[in-house]
Motif scaffolding. Structure first.
Motif: not given
Length: 340
Positions: A236-241, A280-281, A285-287
């Motif tokens: 939230t509030g950061r880059y998301s693909r 997932a637990h 680094d996989d969004e």
């Protein structure tokens, strides 16, 4: 937030509930909250702060609030706007808040006949950029007239521009939807019977706000009618693909880099609800390593189900059949069970 479970509506105080959904009562954060609280607060994933606002038909029309990570209301600030508008949502970035000052205004003459709001062509449409550190005034960027119910996400790019992605309604789409919801439409420009589909509803759009030049640009990312945009809340509030939406009989996953949209069809006659991302637990680094939870309605006679999708490949992981029908359109948050 801060060990409180809050049920939200934008017309009044939040209500604290127990883990078993028993009512504790209205929450005013020690008497400091004196306005309504939006149903769409934003938690900063780095600072843990909860940012929100209240809007009203009477002054003050818009008030910004900030809760600390510990749940203390540490800031309330009035934001000057010309009139009370239906500001259902807003956006944040690492350093900014983005206000949606759009042409759906209060008209208390309509209070006895349903929702007292209407589209006003004379009001205009603009996005407000406000620094979170309290310095400077709100900078307003005029945009083409539209309405936004729900924001997907926003972030600051490497050039200093602000990127906002949300579901945009034209006047025609808004009128049709508003009539279907029972709202008043003055001089309607559309017929009733709004549904999410290929040509009706809102579309995912992107706005680029450039503080250096004071300019804003806008582009459509898709022409399908969608709603309930969500992202990985840890961004939230950061880059998301990736962002997720629902459309008629389907859940869509957008890849904003490739421009592709991957659907999961829920079947004819169904109404998929907001697809909430649960990491997932071991997502690393996989969004998009995680799951999408969506409450799918099968109409008034066939009950509802909780659908669990693998967010990476949009395949079904599990289905939980509910013992009772859940009304279509309900949306919110999934809260981890502290006992597990």
């Amino acid at each position: 937030h801060a060990d409180k479970l809050l049920a939200l509506t934008e017309s009044g105080f939040p209500y604290e509930v127990t883990g078993e959904l028993g009512t504790v009562g209205p929450c005013t954060f020690g008497g400091r909250l004196t306005t309504a609280m939006t149903a769409h607060p934003k938690e900063d994933p780095v600072t843990g702060e909860l940012l929100f606002f209240g809007y009203s038909a009477v002054a003050p029309h818009l008030t910004y609030h900030r809760l600390s990570a510990a749940g203390e209301l540490v800031e309330s600030r009035r934001i000057a706007v010309p009139a009370g508008t239906m500001m259902h949502d807003f956006a944040i970035t690492e350093n900014h808040v983005i206000w949606l000052d759009l042409p759906v205004v209060f008209d208390l003459r309509l209070a006895g006949g349903g929702m007292p709001m209407r589209w006003d062509d004379t009001y205009g449409a603009r996005l407000g950029l406000m620094r979170r550190d309290g310095t400077g005034d709100v900078r307003w960027f005029d945009i083409d007239p539209c309405y936004i119910f729900h924001v997907a996400n926003a972030h600051e790019d490497t050039t200093g521009r602000i990127v906002l992605e949300a579901v945009r309604y034209s006047r025609t789409a808004f009128d049709t939807m508003w009539q279907a919801m029972g709202g008043h439409v003055a001089n309607p420009v559309a017929d009733t019977g709004w549904v999410l589909g290929e040509t009706q509803g809102g579309q995912v759009h992107r706005w680029l706000l450039d503080p250096a030049t004071g300019t804003v640009s806008e582009q459509a990312l898709d022409d399908r009618g969608v709603e309930m945009p969500t992202v990985n809340d840890n961004l939230t509030g950061r880059y998301s693909r990736y962002l997720y939406t629902v459309t008629e009989h389907a859940i869509l996953k957008y890849d904003t880099v490739t421009g592709t949209a991957t659907p999961y069809g829920t079947g004819h006659g169904t109404s998929p609800g907001e697809a909430v991302f649960v990491p997932a637990h071991d997502n690393g680094d996989d969004e998009d390593a995680g799951y999408l939870l969506s409450m799918v309605s099968h109409g008034t006679t066939h009950g509802s189900e909780l659908l669990v999708l693998n967010a990476q490949d949009m395949t079904r992981t599990a289905t939980v059949h509910m013992p009772h029908r859940v009304p279509a359109g309900v949306h919110g948050s999934w809260i981890p069970d502290p006992q597990r």
